[in-house]
Design a protein around this motif. Structure first.
Motif, PDB file in Angstrom:
ATOM      1  N   SER A 188      46.397   9.977  60.859  1.00 52.05           N
ATOM      2  CA  SER A 188      46.597  11.420  61.008  1.00 52.05           C
ATOM      3  C   SER A 188      46.065  12.207  59.815  1.00 52.05           C
ATOM      4  N   ARG A 189      45.778  11.527  58.723  1.00 53.91           N
ATOM      5  CA  ARG A 189      45.267  12.185  57.523  1.00 53.91           C
ATOM      6  C   ARG A 189      43.763  11.982  57.341  1.00 53.91           C
ATOM      7  N   LEU A 190      43.124  11.406  58.340  1.00 50.72           N
ATOM      8  CA  LEU A 190      41.671  11.246  58.341  1.00 50.72           C
ATOM      9  C   LEU A 190      41.073  12.164  59.393  1.00 50.72           C
ATOM     10  N   ALA A 228      37.970   4.407  61.142  1.00 49.54           N
ATOM     11  CA  ALA A 228      39.279   3.796  60.866  1.00 49.54           C
ATOM     12  C   ALA A 228      39.990   3.440  62.170  1.00 49.54           C
ATOM     13  N   SER A 229      39.886   4.291  63.170  1.00 48.81           N
ATOM     14  CA  SER A 229      40.519   4.020  64.468  1.00 48.81           C
ATOM     15  C   SER A 229      39.888   2.815  65.131  1.00 48.81           C
ATOM     16  N   LEU A 230      38.576   2.671  65.006  1.00 45.75           N
ATOM     17  CA  LEU A 230      37.894   1.504  65.567  1.00 45.75           C
ATOM     18  C   LEU A 230      38.298   0.227  64.843  1.00 45.75           C
ATOM     19  N   LEU A 231      38.454   0.302  63.524  1.00 43.89           N
ATOM     20  CA  LEU A 231      38.854  -0.884  62.764  1.00 43.89           C
ATOM     21  C   LEU A 231      40.226  -1.373  63.219  1.00 43.89           C
ATOM     22  N   TYR A 232      41.150  -0.438  63.407  1.00 45.29           N
ATOM     23  CA  TYR A 232      42.495  -0.817  63.852  1.00 45.29           C
ATOM     24  C   TYR A 232      42.518  -1.161  65.336  1.00 45.29           C
ATOM     25  N   GLY A 233      41.734  -0.455  66.129  1.00 40.76           N
ATOM     26  CA  GLY A 233      41.779  -0.646  67.575  1.00 40.76           C
ATOM     27  C   GLY A 233      40.987  -1.819  68.093  1.00 40.76           C
ATOM     28  N   HIS A 245      23.004   3.032  57.639  1.00 40.97           N
ATOM     29  CA  HIS A 245      24.341   3.354  58.136  1.00 40.97           C
ATOM     30  C   HIS A 245      25.217   3.893  57.002  1.00 40.97           C
ATOM     31  N   VAL A 246      26.356   4.417  57.355  1.00 45.94           N
ATOM     32  CA  VAL A 246      27.319   4.922  56.377  1.00 45.94           C
ATOM     33  C   VAL A 246      27.688   3.809  55.405  1.00 45.94           C
ATOM     34  N   GLN A 247      27.850   4.152  54.143  1.00 45.67           N
ATOM     35  CA  GLN A 247      28.216   3.161  53.140  1.00 45.67           C
ATOM     36  C   GLN A 247      29.708   2.855  53.206  1.00 45.67           C
ATOM     37  N   GLU A 248      30.054   1.595  53.016  1.00 49.10           N
ATOM     38  CA  GLU A 248      31.460   1.190  53.111  1.00 49.10           C
ATOM     39  C   GLU A 248      32.320   1.849  52.038  1.00 49.10           C
ATOM     40  N   GLN A 249      31.706   2.174  50.875  1.00 44.55           N
ATOM     41  CA  GLN A 249      32.492   2.792  49.807  1.00 44.55           C
ATOM     42  C   GLN A 249      33.060   4.141  50.241  1.00 44.55           C
ATOM     43  N   ALA A 250      32.320   4.854  51.098  1.00 49.08           N
ATOM     44  CA  ALA A 250      32.799   6.159  51.569  1.00 49.08           C
ATOM     45  C   ALA A 250      34.051   5.993  52.423  1.00 49.08           C
ATOM     46  N   ILE A 251      34.075   4.967  53.266  1.00 51.93           N
ATOM     47  CA  ILE A 251      35.249   4.715  54.111  1.00 51.93           C
ATOM     48  C   ILE A 251      36.414   4.236  53.260  1.00 51.93           C
ATOM     49  N   GLN A 252      36.124   3.384  52.297  1.00 50.87           N
ATOM     50  CA  GLN A 252      37.190   2.878  51.421  1.00 50.87           C
ATOM     51  C   GLN A 252      37.848   4.005  50.645  1.00 50.87           C
ATOM     52  N   ARG A 253      37.036   4.945  50.154  1.00 48.91           N
ATOM     53  CA  ARG A 253      37.597   6.082  49.408  1.00 48.91           C
ATOM     54  C   ARG A 253      38.451   6.967  50.318  1.00 48.91           C
ATOM     55  N   ALA A 305      49.758   9.843  52.403  1.00 49.00           N
ATOM     56  CA  ALA A 305      50.885   9.433  53.254  1.00 49.00           C
ATOM     57  C   ALA A 305      52.057   8.902  52.437  1.00 49.00           C
ATOM     58  N   ASP A 306      51.851   8.765  51.114  1.00 50.37           N
ATOM     59  CA  ASP A 306      52.909   8.313  50.193  1.00 50.37           C
ATOM     60  C   ASP A 306      53.413   6.918  50.569  1.00 50.37           C
ATOM     61  N   LEU A 307      52.464   6.038  50.912  1.00 50.18           N
ATOM     62  CA  LEU A 307      52.825   4.666  51.255  1.00 50.18           C
ATOM     63  C   LEU A 307      52.876   3.814  49.996  1.00 50.18           C
ATOM     64  N   THR A 308      53.756   2.819  50.012  1.00 51.05           N
ATOM     65  CA  THR A 308      53.886   1.931  48.860  1.00 51.05           C
ATOM     66  C   THR A 308      53.035   0.675  48.999  1.00 51.05           C
ATOM     67  N   LYS A 309      52.418   0.473  50.162  1.00 53.73           N
ATOM     68  CA  LYS A 309      51.598  -0.710  50.383  1.00 53.73           C
ATOM     69  C   LYS A 309      50.157  -0.463  49.930  1.00 53.73           C
ATOM     70  N   ALA A 310      49.524  -1.514  49.390  1.00 55.48           N
ATOM     71  CA  ALA A 310      48.139  -1.409  48.931  1.00 55.48           C
ATOM     72  C   ALA A 310      47.200  -1.609  50.113  1.00 55.48           C
ATOM     73  N   ALA A 311      47.105  -0.594  50.968  1.00 54.65           N
ATOM     74  CA  ALA A 311      46.317  -0.704  52.190  1.00 54.65           C
ATOM     75  C   ALA A 311      44.852  -0.344  51.951  1.00 54.65           C
ATOM     76  N   THR A 312      43.967  -1.077  52.595  1.00 54.90           N
ATOM     77  CA  THR A 312      42.529  -0.847  52.563  1.00 54.90           C
ATOM     78  C   THR A 312      42.016  -0.884  54.003  1.00 54.90           C
ATOM     79  N   PRO A 313      40.743  -0.582  54.238  1.00 51.69           N
ATOM     80  CA  PRO A 313      40.225  -0.699  55.609  1.00 51.69           C
ATOM     81  C   PRO A 313      40.433  -2.084  56.219  1.00 51.69           C
ATOM     82  N   HIS A 314      40.404  -3.138  55.401  1.00 47.41           N
ATOM     83  CA  HIS A 314      40.595  -4.484  55.941  1.00 47.41           C
ATOM     84  C   HIS A 314      42.039  -4.710  56.389  1.00 47.41           C
TER      85      HIS A 314
END
Length: 329
Positions: free
Chosen positions: A126-128, A136-141, A250-258, A267-276
Motif C-alpha cells: 500500500s506504500r508503493l 513488488a506485487s508480481l514478486l509476492y503474487g 530493464h529496470v535496475q534491481e537497486q531501484a526496486i530494493q530502495r 510501514a514501521d515494520l520490525t522485520k528486515a524485509a527485502t524484495p526476496h
C-alpha cells in the motif's frame, strides 16, 4: 562484436581479458563476469600484483582466510571468491593440480528466511506506487526472484492463460508460474505505456533490446520486435558494457530494493524485509493455504524438495504448530 582480447599488435591478451573471453564463451551472465573479475583483481593486488601462475594453494587459502578473518565477509561471499579463483586456475590458466579440489569451502549458516504475514505484506504494497508497486506485487503474487521478474519479455506473459514463463532462471532452467488475476488489468495498462515508449524509441532510431545467446545474429530484426521487449524497461537509454550498443535495458534491481526499503520503513515494520522476502512469503502463504509442497516446489523452481521444506518451519503457527502447555493452564 569484437572480443576484448582481440588486438592487432600481436601481443597476448591481458589476463583479465582472457577471463572475460572465457566467461562469455560459457555464456555466464554479466553479473558473474563483473564479480569474478573483481575477485581476481583483488587476489592479484593482495599479493603485490604477482601473476597467478606464480602462486598456488597457499596463496589461495591465505587470501580466503584474509577475507574471513580480516574482512569478516559472509560465507557466501567467501565462496564466491573461491569460485572465481578456481575458475581462473582451471578454465583460464588450464592448471590441473590436486590442490584445486582441496581448497576448502566455507560452511554457510542455515538460517530461517524472513517471512511477512498478510497484514505486513499489505502494509508494504500500500506504500508503493506505479511500476514499483506492480513489480513488488508480481514478486509476492508469483514467487519470482527479482531478476527473473525484471528480465521478463513481453512474450513471456500470457494474459489469456494467466501464466508467466520464466526463462533461464536459476540453474539455467525454465519454469511456469501463475499470473495473479488481480494484476491482469494493471499489467495490461502498464504494457500499453511500454509499447508507446518502444514506438517512440523506434522513431528515434533506437528500439533494439539485448538478445541472449547470439539470437541477434540469427534473427537480425528480432531485437526491435515488440514481443522481445522488456516488460519493465528502464527510464533511460544506456550503453551495453559488452557490445557498446545504445539500448533500453530493464529496470535496475537497486531501484526496486530502495523502494521496498522505504516502504518497509514507512510501514514501521520490525522485520528486515527485502524484495526476496516476498518470495519467501509467497511460498509460506501457499503452504498455509493447504497447497501441496510439490506444487510449491515447482512454482519456486527448486531442484530438490528439501529446499522447499524450509518453509514448513516458518508457517504462521509458531513452534512447528505445537501448542504451548502454558496456553492450557
Amino acid at each position: 562484436m569484437q572480443s576484448p582480447s582481440a588486438n592487432f599488435s600481436g601481443k597476448p591478451p591481458k589476463l583479465l581479458d582472457q577471463v572475460r573471453d572465457k566467461i562469455r564463451l560459457k555464456h555466464y551472465s554479466i553479473r558473474t563476469e563483473q564479480a569474478y573479475t573483481d575477485w581476481i583483481k583483488r587476489f592479484i593486488l593482495y599479493f603485490g600484483k604477482k601473476h597467478p601462475r606464480e602462486m598456488g594453494a597457499p596463496e589461495v587459502e591465505r587470501f580466503l582466510t584474509h577475507l574471513a578473518v580480516n574482512g569478516q565477509v559472509a560465507a557466501s561471499t567467501q565462496n564466491q571468491a573461491r569460485c572465481a579463483l578456481l575458475f581462473l586456475y582451471k578454465e583460464v590458466l588450464g592448471v590441473e593440480l590436486p590442490w584445486l579440489d582441496n581448497v576448502g569451502q566455507a560452511k554457510a549458516p542455515k538460517r530461517l528466511p524472513v517471512v511477512l504475514n498478510r497484514d505486513e505484506m499489505q502494509a508494504i504494497l500500500s506504500r508503493l506506487t506505479g511500476t514499483h508497486w506492480l513489480i513488488a506485487s508480481l514478486l509476492y503474487g508469483t514467487g519470482m526472484r527479482i531478476m527473473e521478474c525484471l528480465r521478463l519479455r513481453v512474450q513471456d506473459v500470457d494474459m489469456k492463460r494467466k501464466e508467466i514463463l520464466i526463462r533461464d532462471g536459476k540453474g539455467a532452467k525454465d519454469r511456469v508460474t501463475m499470473l495473479p488475476i488481480a494484476l491482469v488489468q494493471p499489467l495490461q495498462a502498464h504494457l500499453t505505456n511500454v509499447r508507446e515508449l518502444h514506438e517512440s524509441d523506434l522513431a528515434a532510431g533506437y528500439g533494439a533490446v539485448y538478445l541472449p545467446h547470439a539470437l541477434e545474429r540469427k534473427y537480425p530484426n528480432a531485437a526491435r520486435e515488440w514481443c522481445w521487449q522488456y516488460v519493465f524497461p528502464a527510464g533511460k537509454l544506456s550503453t551495453d558494457p559488452r557490445s557498446g550498443a545504445v539500448r533500453r535495458h530493464h529496470v535496475q534491481e537497486q531501484a526496486i530494493q530502495r523502494a521496498v526499503k522505504q516502504a518497509v520503513r514507512a510501514a514501521d515494520l520490525t522485520k528486515a524485509a527485502t524484495p526476496h522476502t516476498f518470495r519467501h512469503s509467497f511460498a509460506t502463504h501457499l503452504l498455509e493455504g493447504g497447497y501441496d509442497i510439490r506444487t510449491v516446489q515447482e512454482l519456486l523452481g527448486h531442484a530438490d524438495v528439501s529446499t522447499t521444506m524450509i518453509y514448513t518451519h516458518v508457517l504462521n503457527k509458531g513452534g512447528r504448530g505445537v501448542k504451548s502447555p502454558l496456553d492450557n493452564l
